[in-house]
Write an enzyme that holds these catalytic residues in place. Structure first.
Site, short mmCIF file in Angstrom:
data_model
loop_
_atom_site.label_atom_id
_atom_site.label_comp_id
_atom_site.label_asym_id
_atom_site.label_seq_id
_atom_site.Cartn_x
_atom_site.Cartn_y
_atom_site.Cartn_z
N ARG A 95 -1.86 3.07 24.45
CA ARG A 95 -1.99 4.50 24.21
C ARG A 95 -2.22 5.34 25.46
O ARG A 95 -2.57 6.51 25.34
CB ARG A 95 -3.08 4.74 23.17
CG ARG A 95 -2.61 4.30 21.79
CD ARG A 95 -3.62 4.51 20.69
NE ARG A 95 -3.01 4.18 19.41
CZ ARG A 95 -3.69 3.89 18.31
NH1 ARG A 95 -5.00 3.90 18.32
NH2 ARG A 95 -3.06 3.59 17.20
N THR A 140 -6.30 -1.03 23.93
CA THR A 140 -5.07 -0.30 23.63
C THR A 140 -5.19 1.17 24.04
O THR A 140 -4.19 1.85 24.22
CB THR A 140 -4.75 -0.35 22.12
OG1 THR A 140 -5.90 0.08 21.39
CG2 THR A 140 -4.36 -1.75 21.69
N GLY A 198 -11.73 -2.30 18.17
CA GLY A 198 -12.65 -3.01 17.30
C GLY A 198 -13.32 -2.17 16.24
O GLY A 198 -14.04 -1.23 16.54
N GLU A 239 -13.01 -3.97 12.83
CA GLU A 239 -13.03 -5.03 11.82
C GLU A 239 -13.15 -6.40 12.46
O GLU A 239 -12.72 -7.41 11.91
CB GLU A 239 -11.78 -4.96 10.95
CG GLU A 239 -11.69 -3.73 10.08
CD GLU A 239 -11.24 -2.49 10.84
OE1 GLU A 239 -10.40 -2.63 11.75
OE2 GLU A 239 -11.76 -1.39 10.56
N ASN A 245 -15.75 2.25 13.10
CA ASN A 245 -16.55 1.84 11.95
C ASN A 245 -17.22 0.48 12.19
O ASN A 245 -16.77 -0.30 13.02
CB ASN A 245 -15.65 1.73 10.72
CG ASN A 245 -14.47 0.81 10.96
OD1 ASN A 245 -13.59 1.12 11.74
ND2 ASN A 245 -14.47 -0.35 10.32
N ASP A 263 -14.43 3.31 6.53
CA ASP A 263 -13.54 3.25 7.69
C ASP A 263 -13.13 4.63 8.18
O ASP A 263 -12.00 4.84 8.60
CB ASP A 263 -12.28 2.40 7.39
CG ASP A 263 -11.48 2.10 8.66
OD1 ASP A 263 -12.03 2.26 9.76
OD2 ASP A 263 -10.30 1.73 8.54
N LYS A 308 -12.34 10.93 11.37
CA LYS A 308 -11.21 10.40 10.61
C LYS A 308 -11.27 10.75 9.12
O LYS A 308 -10.26 10.82 8.43
CB LYS A 308 -11.17 8.88 10.81
CG LYS A 308 -9.97 8.18 10.22
CD LYS A 308 -10.05 6.68 10.47
CE LYS A 308 -9.02 5.91 9.67
NZ LYS A 308 -9.21 4.45 9.79
N TRP A 337 -5.40 9.19 14.96
CA TRP A 337 -5.93 9.04 16.32
C TRP A 337 -5.37 10.05 17.29
O TRP A 337 -5.96 10.32 18.32
CB TRP A 337 -5.66 7.62 16.82
CG TRP A 337 -4.22 7.38 17.18
CD1 TRP A 337 -3.65 7.56 18.40
CD2 TRP A 337 -3.18 6.93 16.31
NE1 TRP A 337 -2.31 7.25 18.33
CE2 TRP A 337 -2.00 6.86 17.06
CE3 TRP A 337 -3.15 6.58 14.95
CZ2 TRP A 337 -0.79 6.45 16.50
CZ3 TRP A 337 -1.94 6.19 14.41
CH2 TRP A 337 -0.79 6.13 15.17
#
Lengths: 576, 119
Positions: free
Chosen positions: A138, A183, A199, A201, A266, A317, A341, A403
């Site tokens: 990204r 990323t 990260g 999950e 999250n 999330d 989000k 995002w």
């Protein structure tokens, strides 16, 4: 060069000279230039355009009166655009730099697209095959005479801006053990490069790192999961081991207070089944600091100056990892605007991180009834127990915002931001929390994307007051756009949409003035810059991402047949 | 679903019990680190599916989403096991090092149990 551009350039040069006090080496970008990037119309020096995160260009050569003459000037194909092109191009001194999947980096002549150099890092292919979010990238950062890029196998690499040759390569995350890597784009602040790990999950503790920009030596590491004694107490027993909290998008830097603002993801497991008793039961009892939070960090030490947890014990999330922190001055108040989000926009005092306001951007939200705009209390929160969730949860897992970034125009005073309207049917499943590394996703539910009540899935671009949320106009889309937005002094707002159309709207009225089909959906960045006295608009086209992967099943064509391994950088200028 | 679990356990027993699992349930009152130990859910394909597969194969594999619908999938068992182990570059992670053979068999058994009617 037309007069307005000349005038702006001259103003910017004077402003920069006064800030710098001396000339910097040719091609080098010193910290003062980054601090004054919002006054520099020719370059796009940092992910969000400047530390103010406006995604706004002072250039007005391309404007609402002549936009119909906008045409493709040149195109660049990076190849291997697996999961799409998701980065933000940067420009310095007429050279455009951008990254693609696998952290491939290109330097191109901004006027012609001629390749100056490329860099393809060697990556751990076996690790990439095991990662859910690989191998997109990204973005990059520029600072002094170097370019910085993270990799999905946990490294931060510095390249010589002139040659593309590696200067240093620092392993920061044991991705082979923790699955996650980098990323998101780094952020250059003074003499540090700051980058956050993936990260939400996984069992990693979402670190954010500060790295010496010259040597590549790690200066500090802030653990967003139980990183302080206070935070450790907010995870019952040893539940902090389930992890999460990645700072996976670049935040920003407030020069006046010398504070890095960064958002976190999250906690894991996602969709824990604790229900209303989440303070005491379930797989991660407590508020789970510092997940789904906004952090104020000292750039020198990484020490926490303040935090605000937007969603205590995030059960949905709806993380705070969106990297957009928009600096707004209003009636003597210095504010920071940050999208969550979940579809709400949080407004903070830039001085101390205290909450100033919360307003609702997305229409379909039922994970809470509301958020108290003064106290931040989640009113009527739906904490999920094992079993079928009825009615469906809104928004769905991809969120009310995604995002990528919106844009703010100081000229119109409006904040242009995309919202997504969708929900999900779901059944919460009591799974076994994963506390040891290298397992895959850690989720406690089955779910399915569905339309919001009484209608179809849709997205919308809103033009709003960034502090109060008062809406001036809105444009709707059948499929939510996922790319970033650009506003310009030419009274324009550009929206690269999910189907491949690049739209230009009148920034004041929302009237569509121009569009062009880039041939493939957009999920990345868009910028404006000047090279050789000419204004350009550069947009990344190339479909993919975990959110975009839903579109084929949800909407059919063109996404059903749209490639997810192809992309191009498309650069526009006036045809005459 | 209990029958599937039993079948999966029988299959797993036949091919060898899975490697020590990497998951454990943290106890809010536990004084020390959580200790990974075997539990029935480690070989429960339905639970494992929700943990790591359901984000993409929606509605527990009954509907297409980010990944394809798996209910009624015509691929052979070997082909599905291979896909779980090796993944699909750019689309699906490889789970061959995350899951034991027994766990993958349990997930396969869960997929084969899905009712394709009405979906």
């Amino acid at each position: 060069m037309p007069t307005p551009l000349k005038r702006l350039t001259a103003c910017a040069t004077i402003a920069l000279a006064s800030v710098l006090g001396h000339a910097s080496p040719a091609g080098a970008i010193d910290p003062a230039q980054l601090a004054a990037a919002d006054q520099n119309p020719n370059d796009w020096l940092t992910y969000h355009g400047s530390y103010k995160s406006y995604h706004y260009s002072l250039l007005d050569q391309i404007n609402a009166d002549n936009i119909k003459q906008l045409a493709v000037a040149w195109t660049h194909f990076p190849g291997r655009s697996t999961r799409g092109l998701q980065s933000m191009p940067l420009v310095a001194d007429g050279v455009l730099y951008y990254s693609g999947s696998y952290s491939r980096v290109f330097a191109l002549d901004g006027a012609t697209g001629k390749l100056l150099w490329s860099f393809f890092p060697e990556l751990d292919d076996e690790l990439i095959s095991m990662q859910t979010h690989s191998p997109y990238n990204r973005g990059i950062a520029l600072g002094n005479d170097k370019l910085y890029v993270g990799t999905v196998d946990g490294r931060l690499i510095a390249l010589d801006m002139k040659t593309g040759k590696p200067v240093w390569d620092t392993k920061l995350v044991n991705s082979q053990k923790l699955t996650v890597g980098f990323t998101g784009a780094p952020l250059f602040v003074k003499d540090k490069v700051i980058i956050g790990s993936q990260g939400g999950e996984w069992t990693s503790r979402g670190p954010i790192f500060g790295v010496d920009a010259e040597t590549g030596k790690k200066s500090w590491e802030f653990l967003t999961v139980a990183g302080t004694d206070e935070a450790m107490k907010t995870w019952g027993g040893e539940s902090w081991r389930t992890g999460g909290g990645g700072g996976w998008m670049p935040g920003t830097y407030d020069v006046e207070t010398d504070t890095v603002w960064w958002g976190t993801a999250n906690p894991s497991p996602l969709y824990d089944w604790s229900g209303a008793d989440w303070q005491k039961s379930g797989p991660r009892p407590g508020t789970n600091l510092y997940t789904s939070s906004v952090l104020g960090l000292d750039p020198e030490t990484g020490k926490l100056k303040f935090y605000y947890q937007e969603l205590p014990h995030d059960a949905w999330d709806f993380d705070s990892a969106v990297g957009e922190f928009v600096s707004i001055d209003r009636d003597g108040r210095k504010l920071m605007v940050h999208p969550n989000k979940g579809g709400f926009i949080f407004v903070y005092d830039r001085g101390n991180g205290k909450l100033d306001n919360v307003w609702k951007l997305a229409d379909n939200i039922n994970f809470v009834k509301d958020i108290n705009p003064k106290t931040g209390e989640l009113i009527g929160r739906r904490d999920l127990s094992a079993g079928v969730v009825n009615p469906p949860l809104c928004p769905e897992i991809s969120g009310g915002v995604s995002w990528n970034s919106g844009a703010y125009s100081p000229k119109t005073g409006l904040y242009y931001k995309i919202a997504q309207e969708w929900c999900q049917e779901m059944e919460v499943v009591k799974t076994t929390p994963i506390v040891e590394p290298m397992a895959q996703l850690n989720i406690g539910a089955n779910f399915k994307l569905v339309p919001p009540p009484g209608g179809k899935i849709y997205g919308h671009l809103d033009a709003r007051d960034p502090v109060t949320g008062a809406k001036k106009w809105e444009v709707r889309y059948d499929a939510p756009p996922l790319a970033s937005v650009l506003a310009t002094a030419g009274n324009l707002v550009f929206v690269p949409d999910a189907s491949g159309i690049l739209h230009a709207y009148d920034a004041t009225s929302g009237q569509e003035l121009w569009s062009h089909n880039d041939g493939i959906g957009h999920v990345g960045g868009i910028i404006s810059y000047s090279a050789g006295g000419k204004q350009f608009i550069a947009v990344e086209a190339g479909w993919g991402s975990l959110v975009g992967d839903d579109y084929a099943a949800a909407f059919g064509e063109p996404w059903k047949s749209m490639p997810k391994d192809t992309g191009a950088l498309i650069v526009y200028s006036m045809s005459q | 679903m209990r029958q599937i679990l039993v079948v999966a356990i029988l299959i797993a027993t036949a091919i060898g019990w899975p490697a020590p699992p990497r998951a454990a349930t943290p106890d809010a009152n536990a004084p020390g680190p959580a200790t990974p130990e075997a539990s029935s859910s480690d070989i429960d394909g339905e639970t494992m599916f929700a943990t790591s597969c359901g984000w993409c194969h929606q509605q527990g594999g009954r509907a297409a989403g980010r990944g394809p619908k798996l209910a009624g999938d015509k691929k052979s068992d070997d082909a599905l096991i291979d896909r779980i182990k090796r993944g699909k570059p750019g689309a699906m992670p490889a789970f061959g090092r995350a899951f034991s053979d027994g766990q993958i068999i349990a997930i396969l058994a869960y997929i084969r149990s899905l009712d394709d009617a009405g979906n």
